[in-house]
Design a protein around this motif. Structure first.
Motif, PDB file in Angstrom:
ATOM      1  N   LYS A 188     -11.269   5.509 -14.131  1.00 58.84           N
ATOM      2  CA  LYS A 188     -11.194   4.588 -13.008  1.00 58.84           C
ATOM      3  C   LYS A 188     -10.288   3.415 -13.341  1.00 58.84           C
ATOM      4  N   GLY A 189      -9.533   2.977 -12.348  1.00 61.86           N
ATOM      5  CA  GLY A 189      -8.669   1.821 -12.505  1.00 61.86           C
ATOM      6  C   GLY A 189      -8.836   0.865 -11.349  1.00 61.86           C
ATOM      7  N   LYS A 190      -8.557  -0.421 -11.621  1.00 64.82           N
ATOM      8  CA  LYS A 190      -8.650  -1.435 -10.583  1.00 64.82           C
ATOM      9  C   LYS A 190      -7.604  -2.505 -10.833  1.00 64.82           C
ATOM     10  N   ILE A 191      -6.766  -2.751  -9.811  1.00 59.97           N
ATOM     11  CA  ILE A 191      -5.785  -3.835  -9.841  1.00 59.97           C
ATOM     12  C   ILE A 191      -6.198  -4.815  -8.750  1.00 59.97           C
ATOM     13  N   GLU A 192      -6.806  -5.911  -9.175  1.00 59.29           N
ATOM     14  CA  GLU A 192      -7.406  -6.852  -8.234  1.00 59.29           C
ATOM     15  C   GLU A 192      -8.374  -6.104  -7.314  1.00 59.29           C
ATOM     16  N   MET A 193      -8.084  -5.981  -6.017  1.00 58.90           N
ATOM     17  CA  MET A 193      -9.007  -5.305  -5.105  1.00 58.90           C
ATOM     18  C   MET A 193      -8.645  -3.846  -4.855  1.00 58.90           C
ATOM     19  N   VAL A 194      -7.591  -3.359  -5.499  1.00 60.68           N
ATOM     20  CA  VAL A 194      -7.133  -1.981  -5.304  1.00 60.68           C
ATOM     21  C   VAL A 194      -7.771  -1.083  -6.350  1.00 60.68           C
ATOM     22  N   GLU A 195      -8.480  -0.039  -5.919  1.00 59.58           N
ATOM     23  CA  GLU A 195      -9.168   0.851  -6.828  1.00 59.58           C
ATOM     24  C   GLU A 195      -8.616   2.277  -6.736  1.00 59.58           C
ATOM     25  N   PHE A 196      -8.670   3.002  -7.855  1.00 60.78           N
ATOM     26  CA  PHE A 196      -8.196   4.385  -7.901  1.00 60.78           C
ATOM     27  C   PHE A 196      -8.928   5.097  -9.024  1.00 60.78           C
ATOM     28  N   SER A 197      -9.068   6.423  -8.906  1.00 58.30           N
ATOM     29  CA  SER A 197      -9.805   7.176  -9.917  1.00 58.30           C
ATOM     30  C   SER A 197      -9.415   8.642  -9.857  1.00 58.30           C
ATOM     31  N   VAL A 254      -3.208  10.134 -19.283  1.00 56.44           N
ATOM     32  CA  VAL A 254      -3.558  10.400 -17.892  1.00 56.44           C
ATOM     33  C   VAL A 254      -2.782   9.427 -17.010  1.00 56.44           C
ATOM     34  N   THR A 255      -2.182   9.962 -15.937  1.00 50.55           N
ATOM     35  CA  THR A 255      -1.295   9.177 -15.092  1.00 50.55           C
ATOM     36  C   THR A 255      -1.789   9.129 -13.655  1.00 50.55           C
ATOM     37  N   PHE A 256      -1.667   7.957 -13.052  1.00 51.96           N
ATOM     38  CA  PHE A 256      -1.873   7.773 -11.608  1.00 51.96           C
ATOM     39  C   PHE A 256      -0.497   7.534 -11.005  1.00 51.96           C
ATOM     40  N   ASP A 257      -0.013   8.503 -10.238  1.00 49.56           N
ATOM     41  CA  ASP A 257       1.322   8.426  -9.656  1.00 49.56           C
ATOM     42  C   ASP A 257       1.227   7.910  -8.226  1.00 49.56           C
ATOM     43  N   PRO A 258       2.112   7.002  -7.818  1.00 53.91           N
ATOM     44  CA  PRO A 258       2.028   6.457  -6.458  1.00 53.91           C
ATOM     45  C   PRO A 258       2.251   7.497  -5.369  1.00 53.91           C
ATOM     46  N   SER A 259       2.857   8.640  -5.708  1.00 47.75           N
ATOM     47  CA  SER A 259       3.034   9.684  -4.705  1.00 47.75           C
ATOM     48  C   SER A 259       1.715  10.379  -4.389  1.00 47.75           C
ATOM     49  N   ASN A 260       0.753  10.313  -5.324  1.00 47.48           N
ATOM     50  CA  ASN A 260      -0.559  10.921  -5.112  1.00 47.48           C
ATOM     51  C   ASN A 260      -1.655   9.892  -4.832  1.00 47.48           C
ATOM     52  N   PHE A 261      -1.399   8.648  -5.193  1.00 51.39           N
ATOM     53  CA  PHE A 261      -2.359   7.575  -4.957  1.00 51.39           C
ATOM     54  C   PHE A 261      -1.650   6.502  -4.139  1.00 51.39           C
ATOM     55  N   SER A 262      -1.782   6.611  -2.840  1.00 50.02           N
ATOM     56  CA  SER A 262      -1.015   5.747  -1.931  1.00 50.02           C
ATOM     57  C   SER A 262      -1.330   4.269  -2.117  1.00 50.02           C
ATOM     58  N   GLN A 263      -2.539   3.967  -2.620  1.00 47.03           N
ATOM     59  CA  GLN A 263      -2.908   2.572  -2.799  1.00 47.03           C
ATOM     60  C   GLN A 263      -2.085   1.871  -3.877  1.00 47.03           C
ATOM     61  N   LEU A 264      -1.330   2.665  -4.661  1.00 46.61           N
ATOM     62  CA  LEU A 264      -0.463   2.077  -5.686  1.00 46.61           C
ATOM     63  C   LEU A 264       0.922   1.748  -5.148  1.00 46.61           C
TER      64      LEU A 264
END
Length: 415
Positions: A268-277, A290-300
């Motif tokens: 799990k990750g959190k940038i201020e109020m933006v969360e992703f997992s 492990v990578t969170f890519d903005p193409s798959n996680f629109s909140q990034l």
């Protein structure tokens, strides 16, 4: 090889300017137990026992040098009063092993055969495992070993000199099966760099100590985690310049399974109020980025982000990043860091004078790289007051340089 050695220190001023005095030593929530105090040093010439014996509580070191790390061998001898102050008069030239020519680059010369530093030296540390580390995964960290080493914990060798080699590397070992409640011992056998090693050197900026700065020259500590540890969280930004009204963030973290069984969990990750997992499965003993890519996680994909700028161009805005790994709903490990949303690029300016061929840009804006030469202490002794005097006791026209804007870890300035 000579050029590469020079770049090891020469890179420092360039990093200062590009970093724009951003925070480089972010806070971390990882449990950490310092092992810096209470070490003992001795030359292998004076020790007949092997590592299996030295790294046991029953071994009694006699006439060893007491030391606190970070310290090189010569630095420990100076602090213990066994060698005179090398910065006074011609004292350094009287040290054993200092036979290289005045003005010579000792890093490019072989160690004299009769030097007391041509052999390995032992570093030994006794410690008691913290109660709250018992039953957890325990990680032993060495942040800097110059240059090669064998490492034992409680009589068992956990790494050899083929695995531990390089002044600029950091090392983390899973010692869960090696440590125990109560008394524990670490022993490291360290060799100095050779004339062919890419190690610490000053070229002609500083004379060199006769041990070539061999030893534990950065911190040593333990960390505790659940079955999986989280390491090295990072954010790479792609900024849509020149409007700079949107940015796309790629978040990565290294997961390390410290067990001999497969583990499933959620990162799990959190940038201020933006969360992703995302769910992750690790094989026994596996380490995985492990990578969170903005193409798959629109909140990034951020709109109107607070961009990071070098001090002379704006505000070095920072965001908080929290990353954790959960197993069966329980946090195994977590970490906190800060980062700036920025994109640094460079290109060749074909029509510029030769010395200005490389053009750097920050968020699509040209930046003039400015810097200065700097060298650490001759024996790389950590001294925050010295750093402050060197870095903050001057003013650069048009900039605001201050200790609040730049943090230094060890003797390297990082981004």
């Amino acid at each position: 090889m000579k050029i590469l050695r020079l770049l090891a220190w020469a890179a420092v001023p360039v990093l200062i300017v590009i970093a724009g005095f951003a925070q480089s030593n972010p806070k971390s929530s990882d449990p950490k137990f310092s092992l810096n105090d209470g070490w003992a040093l001795q030359s292998s010439v004076k020790v007949s026992e092997k590592g299996e014996t030295i790294a046991t509580p029953s071994f009694q070191p006699k006439d060893w040098i007491k030391a606190t790390v970070p310290t090189t061998v010569v630095a420990a001898q100076v602090k213990a009063g066994l060698l005179p102050d090398p910065l006074y008069g011609m004292n350094l030239r009287q040290y054993p092993g200092v036979s290289y020519p005045v003005g010579g680059n000792f890093s490019n010369l072989p160690m004299p055969a009769d030097s007391p530093y041509a052999v390995s030296w032992w570093y030994r540390k006794e410690f008691t495992l913290p109660n709250d580390f018992v039953g957890k995964t325990v990680w032993l960290n060495f942040r800097g070993i110059n240059y090669r080493g064998n490492i034992w914990v409680n009589g068992k060798q956990i790494a050899n000199s083929d695995q531990v080699a390089g002044a600029w590397r950091t090392y983390e070992f899973n010692v869960t099966g090696n440590v125990k409640p109560g008394a524990n011992v670490i022993a490291t056998q360290i060799w100095a760099p050779t004339d062919a090693s890419l190690a610490i050197t000053f070229v002609d900026w500083n004379p060199a100590p006769p041990d070539k700065n061999m030893g534990l020259w950065r911190d040593v500590y333990l960390r505790a985690s659940g079955p999986v540890a989280v390491r090295y969280p990072a954010v790479v930004s792609k900024v849509d310049s020149t409007a700079n009204n949107s940015a796309h963030l790629t978040v990565t973290a290294l997961l390390k399974n410290g067990t001999d069984q497969p583990v499933k969990g959620t990162l799990k990750g959190k940038i201020e109020m933006v969360e992703f997992s995302q769910d992750v499965e690790l094989a026994a003993g596996e380490s995985k980025d492990v990578t969170f890519d903005p193409s798959n996680f629109s909140q990034l994909n951020f709109t109107n982000p607070r961009l990071w700028w070098p001090k002379q161009m704006g505000t070095p805005n920072l965001y908080d990043l929290n990353v954790s790994f959960e197993v069966n709903g329980k946090i195994s490990d977590s970490t906190h860091t800060q980062f700036g949303i920025r994109e640094i690029t460079s290109e060749v300016a074909e029509h510029a004078p030769n010395r200005f061929k490389r053009l750097f840009k920050v968020n699509g804006k040209n930046i003039l790289i400015r810097g200065a030469g700097w060298t650490p202490d001759m024996m790389v002794r950590p001294d925050p007051q010295r750093f402050n005097r060197h870095f903050f006791a001057f003013e650069v026209p048009g900039t605001a340089v201050g200790a609040a804007n730049l943090k230094i870890e060890g003797s390297i300035v990082g981004v």
